[in-house]
Scaffold this motif. Structure first.
Motif, PDB file in Angstrom:
ATOM      1  N   LEU A  92      14.893 -13.240  30.602  1.00  0.00           N
ATOM      2  CA  LEU A  92      14.723 -14.482  31.339  1.00  0.00           C
ATOM      3  C   LEU A  92      15.641 -14.522  32.554  1.00  0.00           C
ATOM      4  O   LEU A  92      16.798 -14.086  32.501  1.00  0.00           O
ATOM      5  CB  LEU A  92      15.027 -15.681  30.443  1.00  0.00           C
ATOM      6  N   VAL A  93      15.105 -15.034  33.667  1.00  0.00           N
ATOM      7  CA  VAL A  93      15.859 -15.183  34.907  1.00  0.00           C
ATOM      8  C   VAL A  93      16.009 -16.670  35.181  1.00  0.00           C
ATOM      9  O   VAL A  93      15.046 -17.436  35.082  1.00  0.00           O
ATOM     10  CB  VAL A  93      15.123 -14.505  36.082  1.00  0.00           C
ATOM     11  N   THR A  94      17.217 -17.098  35.513  1.00  0.00           N
ATOM     12  CA  THR A  94      17.462 -18.508  35.817  1.00  0.00           C
ATOM     13  C   THR A  94      16.920 -18.849  37.194  1.00  0.00           C
ATOM     14  O   THR A  94      17.162 -18.143  38.174  1.00  0.00           O
ATOM     15  CB  THR A  94      18.971 -18.813  35.779  1.00  0.00           C
ATOM     16  N   ILE A  95      16.163 -19.940  37.261  1.00  0.00           N
ATOM     17  CA  ILE A  95      15.600 -20.386  38.527  1.00  0.00           C
ATOM     18  C   ILE A  95      16.523 -21.444  39.123  1.00  0.00           C
ATOM     19  O   ILE A  95      16.785 -22.469  38.488  1.00  0.00           O
ATOM     20  CB  ILE A  95      14.201 -20.996  38.327  1.00  0.00           C
ATOM     21  N   LEU A 123       6.504 -25.269  49.215  1.00  0.00           N
ATOM     22  CA  LEU A 123       6.318 -25.518  47.781  1.00  0.00           C
ATOM     23  C   LEU A 123       7.615 -25.262  47.013  1.00  0.00           C
ATOM     24  O   LEU A 123       7.976 -26.018  46.106  1.00  0.00           O
ATOM     25  CB  LEU A 123       5.190 -24.638  47.229  1.00  0.00           C
ATOM     26  N   ALA A 124       8.339 -24.205  47.395  1.00  0.00           N
ATOM     27  CA  ALA A 124       9.617 -23.910  46.734  1.00  0.00           C
ATOM     28  C   ALA A 124      10.617 -25.037  46.962  1.00  0.00           C
ATOM     29  O   ALA A 124      11.351 -25.439  46.042  1.00  0.00           O
ATOM     30  CB  ALA A 124      10.175 -22.584  47.238  1.00  0.00           C
ATOM     31  N   GLU A 125      10.640 -25.575  48.168  1.00  0.00           N
ATOM     32  CA  GLU A 125      11.548 -26.688  48.474  1.00  0.00           C
ATOM     33  C   GLU A 125      11.191 -27.935  47.669  1.00  0.00           C
ATOM     34  O   GLU A 125      12.053 -28.772  47.398  1.00  0.00           O
ATOM     35  CB  GLU A 125      11.487 -27.001  49.969  1.00  0.00           C
ATOM     36  N   SER A 126       9.927 -28.046  47.293  1.00  0.00           N
ATOM     37  CA  SER A 126       9.478 -29.193  46.486  1.00  0.00           C
ATOM     38  C   SER A 126       9.600 -28.938  44.992  1.00  0.00           C
ATOM     39  O   SER A 126       9.224 -29.790  44.177  1.00  0.00           O
ATOM     40  CB  SER A 126       8.014 -29.518  46.829  1.00  0.00           C
ATOM     41  N   GLY A 127      10.107 -27.743  44.619  1.00  0.00           N
ATOM     42  CA  GLY A 127      10.333 -27.458  43.204  1.00  0.00           C
ATOM     43  C   GLY A 127       9.176 -26.764  42.516  1.00  0.00           C
ATOM     44  O   GLY A 127       9.007 -26.895  41.296  1.00  0.00           O
ATOM     45  N   TYR A 128       8.391 -25.979  43.269  1.00  0.00           N
ATOM     46  CA  TYR A 128       7.233 -25.297  42.693  1.00  0.00           C
ATOM     47  C   TYR A 128       7.318 -23.794  42.935  1.00  0.00           C
ATOM     48  O   TYR A 128       7.837 -23.333  43.955  1.00  0.00           O
ATOM     49  CB  TYR A 128       5.926 -25.842  43.289  1.00  0.00           C
ATOM     50  N   ILE A 129       6.802 -23.041  41.970  1.00  0.00           N
ATOM     51  CA  ILE A 129       6.759 -21.581  42.062  1.00  0.00           C
ATOM     52  C   ILE A 129       5.309 -21.153  42.229  1.00  0.00           C
ATOM     53  O   ILE A 129       4.410 -21.685  41.577  1.00  0.00           O
ATOM     54  CB  ILE A 129       7.347 -20.928  40.792  1.00  0.00           C
ATOM     55  N   ALA A 133       8.662 -25.528  38.865  1.00  0.00           N
ATOM     56  CA  ALA A 133       9.734 -24.611  38.456  1.00  0.00           C
ATOM     57  C   ALA A 133      10.336 -25.009  37.125  1.00  0.00           C
ATOM     58  O   ALA A 133      10.747 -24.157  36.331  1.00  0.00           O
ATOM     59  CB  ALA A 133      10.817 -24.575  39.534  1.00  0.00           C
ATOM     60  N   ALA A 134      10.362 -26.323  36.835  1.00  0.00           N
ATOM     61  CA  ALA A 134      10.948 -26.792  35.577  1.00  0.00           C
ATOM     62  C   ALA A 134      10.138 -26.343  34.369  1.00  0.00           C
ATOM     63  O   ALA A 134      10.656 -26.271  33.244  1.00  0.00           O
ATOM     64  CB  ALA A 134      11.044 -28.317  35.588  1.00  0.00           C
ATOM     65  N   ASP A 135       8.848 -26.022  34.570  1.00  0.00           N
ATOM     66  CA  ASP A 135       7.982 -25.622  33.460  1.00  0.00           C
ATOM     67  C   ASP A 135       7.823 -24.113  33.339  1.00  0.00           C
ATOM     68  O   ASP A 135       7.184 -23.630  32.404  1.00  0.00           O
ATOM     69  CB  ASP A 135       6.587 -26.237  33.631  1.00  0.00           C
ATOM     70  N   ALA A 136       8.359 -23.368  34.312  1.00  0.00           N
ATOM     71  CA  ALA A 136       8.105 -21.925  34.375  1.00  0.00           C
ATOM     72  C   ALA A 136       9.207 -21.139  33.676  1.00  0.00           C
ATOM     73  O   ALA A 136      10.375 -21.546  33.674  1.00  0.00           O
ATOM     74  CB  ALA A 136       7.995 -21.476  35.822  1.00  0.00           C
ATOM     75  N   GLU A 137       8.829 -20.013  33.088  1.00  0.00           N
ATOM     76  CA  GLU A 137       9.772 -19.037  32.559  1.00  0.00           C
ATOM     77  C   GLU A 137       9.578 -17.754  33.351  1.00  0.00           C
ATOM     78  O   GLU A 137       8.490 -17.184  33.360  1.00  0.00           O
ATOM     79  CB  GLU A 137       9.539 -18.775  31.070  1.00  0.00           C
ATOM     80  N   HIS A 155      -3.369 -25.137  38.938  1.00  0.00           N
ATOM     81  CA  HIS A 155      -2.187 -25.903  39.330  1.00  0.00           C
ATOM     82  C   HIS A 155      -1.963 -27.017  38.312  1.00  0.00           C
ATOM     83  O   HIS A 155      -2.879 -27.393  37.558  1.00  0.00           O
ATOM     84  CB  HIS A 155      -2.346 -26.482  40.746  1.00  0.00           C
ATOM     85  N   ALA A 156      -0.770 -27.526  38.287  1.00  0.00           N
ATOM     86  CA  ALA A 156      -0.400 -28.531  37.291  1.00  0.00           C
ATOM     87  C   ALA A 156      -1.060 -29.873  37.599  1.00  0.00           C
ATOM     88  O   ALA A 156      -1.253 -30.234  38.759  1.00  0.00           O
ATOM     89  CB  ALA A 156       1.115 -28.689  37.254  1.00  0.00           C
ATOM     90  N   ASP A 157      -1.410 -30.592  36.541  1.00  0.00           N
ATOM     91  CA  ASP A 157      -1.973 -31.934  36.693  1.00  0.00           C
ATOM     92  C   ASP A 157      -0.853 -32.973  36.776  1.00  0.00           C
ATOM     93  O   ASP A 157       0.300 -32.712  36.422  1.00  0.00           O
ATOM     94  CB  ASP A 157      -2.868 -32.269  35.497  1.00  0.00           C
ATOM     95  N   HIS A 158      -1.231 -34.158  37.242  1.00  0.00           N
ATOM     96  CA  HIS A 158      -0.348 -35.338  37.230  1.00  0.00           C
ATOM     97  C   HIS A 158       0.972 -35.078  37.953  1.00  0.00           C
ATOM     98  O   HIS A 158       2.050 -35.420  37.464  1.00  0.00           O
ATOM     99  CB  HIS A 158      -0.069 -35.780  35.782  1.00  0.00           C
ATOM    100  N   GLN A 159       0.876 -34.461  39.132  1.00  0.00           N
ATOM    101  CA  GLN A 159       2.051 -34.232  39.960  1.00  0.00           C
ATOM    102  C   GLN A 159       2.132 -35.313  41.047  1.00  0.00           C
ATOM    103  O   GLN A 159       1.144 -35.996  41.331  1.00  0.00           O
ATOM    104  CB  GLN A 159       1.981 -32.842  40.599  1.00  0.00           C
ATOM    105  N   PRO A 160       3.313 -35.489  41.663  1.00  0.00           N
ATOM    106  CA  PRO A 160       3.413 -36.452  42.766  1.00  0.00           C
ATOM    107  C   PRO A 160       2.365 -36.165  43.834  1.00  0.00           C
ATOM    108  O   PRO A 160       2.023 -35.004  44.094  1.00  0.00           O
ATOM    109  CB  PRO A 160       4.836 -36.219  43.293  1.00  0.00           C
TER     110      PRO A 160
END
Length: 263
Positions: free
Chosen positions: A250-253, A200-206, A238-242, A151-156
């Motif tokens: 590529l699919v737009t998220i 998690l999706a509502e919070s902007g995570y995939i 989601a902002a970091d994912a492709e 999982h990503a570091d330094h998240q809220p």
């Protein structure tokens, strides 16, 4: 050049008369009227012909050398030549080496060291599969033997807490999945996982996952390798994912829905 009789003997002995992928003995039983039938084939890793599968990059005198050949059943010979992107030169050498070592261990009374090796029947995963439902994740989880995560570091803090709760739940379910026999229990598990995926999706995570297919080999009682599936789950902003589709495009998220503002 052609494959020499000596080279043929080396290939068949190293392979133990078994396909290097499915590890079946490449010989059917005989009958009262007919001899056994051989369906093993000596297959080139780098093709002999210029237009053949995986052709090029090998000196001519090495094309029919035993290092460039492996024994396969007719089914898997066709598969590797039809699916050259999946069965590249490097992967076929790995399959050959793994199979040769497995055959050598069969004659060892203690079975050799216990090891996890890639299952040659399955391609190595390269991309995570986006997981959008609890059912999809549960189907992967209930067959798995082990679990990896990232999982990503330094998240809220709130998002990080939600991610850790979700990953802990996967780990807990992995420990008890084999005990959940009823359809209701499995449905409830999938619904609970799906709830976390939605939050998690509502919070902007995939949520993405893959399964690595391995074989447990070695040990005094390990005559045949046993399947060992490793589930890897990643929670990614989601902002970091492709995200790509089945064709690699590529699919737009879409952005997550914004919370209503108090007036």
């Amino acid at each position: 050049m052609a494959i020499s009789e000596r080279t043929r003997k080396i290939i068949w002995v190293e392979s133990g008369g078994r396909c290097a992928i499915c590890r079946r003995q490449v010989l059917t039983p005989g009958s009262e009227t007919d001899d056994p039938s051989i369906f093993g084939e000596e297959c080139h890793i780098v093709a002999r012909g210029a237009s053949g599968p995986r052709a090029g990059g090998l000196r001519e005198e090495l094309v029919d050398h035993h290092s460039n050949l492996l024994l396969l059943c007719s089914e898997h010979h066709k598969q590797i030549d039809d699916q050259v992107a999946t069965f590249a030169v490097e992967r076929l050498h790995e399959i050959k080496k793994s199979h040769r070592e497995w055959i050598a261990r069969l004659g060892n009374p203690d079975g050799g060291p216990v090891r996890l090796v890639p299952d040659p029947s399955f391609p190595r995963p390269r991309l995570l599969t986006p997981i959008t439902t609890g059912n999809a994740l549960w189907e992967m989880l209930r067959r798995a033997t082990a679990f990896e995560y990232a999982h990503a570091d330094h998240q809220p803090e709130a998002a990080e807490d939600l991610t850790i709760e979700f990953l802990d739940m996967i780990k807990d379910y992995l420990d008890i999945a084999s005990e959940l026999d009823s359809i209701r229990e499995q449905r409830d598990a999938a619904k609970l996982l799906g709830g976390y995926i939605s939050r998690l999706a509502e919070s902007g995570y995939i949520v993405g996952a893959w399964v690595r297919h391995m074989l447990l080999t070695g040990g005094p009682t390990q005559a045949e390798p046993s399947p060992w599936e490793i589930l890897r789950v990643e929670v990614i902003p989601a902002a970091d994912a492709e995200v790509v589709d089945s064709e690699g495009k590529l699919v737009t998220i879409p952005d997550p829905p914004s919370s209503p503002q108090a007036s």
